[in-house]
Write a protein that holds these residues in place. Sequence first.
Motif, short mmCIF file in Angstrom:
data_model
loop_
_atom_site.label_atom_id
_atom_site.label_comp_id
_atom_site.label_asym_id
_atom_site.label_seq_id
_atom_site.Cartn_x
_atom_site.Cartn_y
_atom_site.Cartn_z
N GLN A 72 29.23 -30.96 -9.22
CA GLN A 72 28.18 -30.78 -10.70
C GLN A 72 28.03 -29.50 -10.87
N SER A 73 28.70 -28.60 -9.51
CA SER A 73 28.28 -26.58 -10.09
C SER A 73 29.12 -26.51 -11.18
N GLY A 74 30.37 -26.54 -11.63
CA GLY A 74 31.10 -26.41 -12.39
C GLY A 74 30.68 -26.99 -13.78
N TYR A 75 28.91 -27.34 -14.07
CA TYR A 75 28.75 -27.87 -15.86
C TYR A 75 27.57 -26.88 -16.04
N SER A 76 27.47 -26.58 -16.80
CA SER A 76 26.01 -26.25 -17.06
C SER A 76 25.64 -26.04 -18.83
N ILE A 77 24.61 -26.93 -19.16
CA ILE A 77 23.95 -26.31 -20.63
C ILE A 77 23.11 -25.85 -21.20
N SER A 78 22.88 -25.28 -21.84
CA SER A 78 21.98 -24.13 -22.87
C SER A 78 21.84 -24.46 -24.56
N SER A 79 20.71 -24.51 -24.49
CA SER A 79 19.83 -25.47 -25.82
C SER A 79 19.40 -23.94 -26.98
N GLN A 80 19.99 -23.60 -27.95
CA GLN A 80 18.72 -22.93 -28.96
C GLN A 80 17.88 -23.47 -29.38
N PRO A 111 13.62 -30.34 -20.75
CA PRO A 111 14.98 -30.10 -20.99
C PRO A 111 16.64 -31.19 -20.57
N PRO A 112 17.63 -31.34 -21.16
CA PRO A 112 18.47 -32.50 -21.29
C PRO A 112 18.52 -32.55 -19.88
N ILE A 113 18.90 -33.85 -19.44
CA ILE A 113 19.19 -34.33 -17.96
C ILE A 113 20.67 -34.45 -18.51
N SER A 114 21.75 -34.07 -17.25
CA SER A 114 22.86 -34.51 -17.42
C SER A 114 24.09 -33.89 -16.39
N PHE A 115 24.66 -35.10 -16.58
CA PHE A 115 25.61 -35.16 -15.32
C PHE A 115 26.76 -35.67 -15.83
N TYR A 116 27.79 -35.00 -14.62
CA TYR A 116 29.35 -35.25 -14.97
C TYR A 116 30.05 -36.72 -14.01
N SER A 117 30.99 -37.53 -14.65
CA SER A 117 31.80 -38.45 -13.86
C SER A 117 33.00 -38.67 -14.09
N GLU A 121 35.56 -39.37 -16.82
CA GLU A 121 36.05 -38.17 -16.87
C GLU A 121 34.45 -37.12 -18.54
N ARG A 122 34.01 -37.85 -18.46
CA ARG A 122 32.80 -38.00 -18.84
C ARG A 122 31.37 -36.74 -18.44
N LEU A 123 30.76 -36.10 -19.50
CA LEU A 123 29.67 -35.31 -19.68
C LEU A 123 28.30 -36.33 -19.62
N TYR A 124 27.44 -36.89 -19.53
CA TYR A 124 26.54 -37.77 -19.87
C TYR A 124 25.29 -36.60 -20.39
N ILE A 125 24.71 -37.02 -20.63
CA ILE A 125 23.59 -36.12 -21.43
C ILE A 125 22.06 -36.96 -22.05
N SER A 126 21.39 -36.88 -20.75
CA SER A 126 19.71 -37.39 -21.57
C SER A 126 18.78 -36.38 -22.14
N TYR A 127 18.06 -36.80 -23.53
CA TYR A 127 17.68 -35.52 -23.98
C TYR A 127 16.81 -36.19 -24.85
N LEU A 128 15.57 -35.61 -25.20
CA LEU A 128 14.15 -35.92 -25.95
C LEU A 128 14.47 -36.08 -27.10
N ILE A 129 14.05 -36.97 -27.78
CA ILE A 129 14.16 -37.57 -29.85
C ILE A 129 13.06 -37.44 -30.05
N LYS A 130 12.23 -37.32 -31.22
CA LYS A 130 11.13 -37.57 -31.57
C LYS A 130 10.34 -38.79 -31.26
N ASN A 131 9.03 -38.82 -31.45
CA ASN A 131 7.89 -39.88 -30.65
C ASN A 131 8.39 -39.91 -29.39
#
Length: 189
Positions: A72-80, A111-117, A121-131
């Motif tokens: 997983q070391s080759g992937y990073s996520i940043s948000s604004q 922050p978003p939680i992510s992992f690559y399979s 061949e996909r990046l999965y991202i769990s993220y907080l939405i409203k409510n």
Amino acid sequence: PRVNEIQLTNIKTIVHVTANIFDCSKDDDEFLYETVLEVDLVLGISTEDKALFKASPNDQSKGLYAQETVDQSGYSISSQENSEEILVTKDGSETFFYTLPGYNFLPNDVPPISFYSAKMERLYISYLIKNEKFAIASCLFDDQNQCDYSDTDFNFAGVDTDVSIVNANKVYDSVQLVSMPAVCCLCNG
């Protein structure tokens, strides 16, 4: 308590769980001691009294110990702040922008939680939405920056998202399983 290890035993329905116990009445959740519990998964019974243990530890490497994990070391996520867009950096040089519907990152948010399979061949991202709900995005690394999205009733608040834990998610593609670090101490919840 914080679970450190779950060990298989000579009885298939019993595991030994090693956990750290903390004093939750203090601000810094002071460590008290480590304990081993024997848990009968069928009866739902556990005991700390080693004199009452029915099973013996099994030192054979089984299960996930023998499985390879996806790097997983080759992937990073940043948000604004106040944006639905995230930037994913792959292997330090390739960048991909994805729009996550319902996502609006604020400084105190999980922050978003992510992992690559590699298998998918996909990046999965769990993220907080409203409510206080979460959504999951399944994204391709291609020129289209395409993702599939789904709202979920799963709550990922128990996953440790501390930025000091680098690449803590473990992806076992061969068995289609992901391991994520749990929050250390759930004293207040």
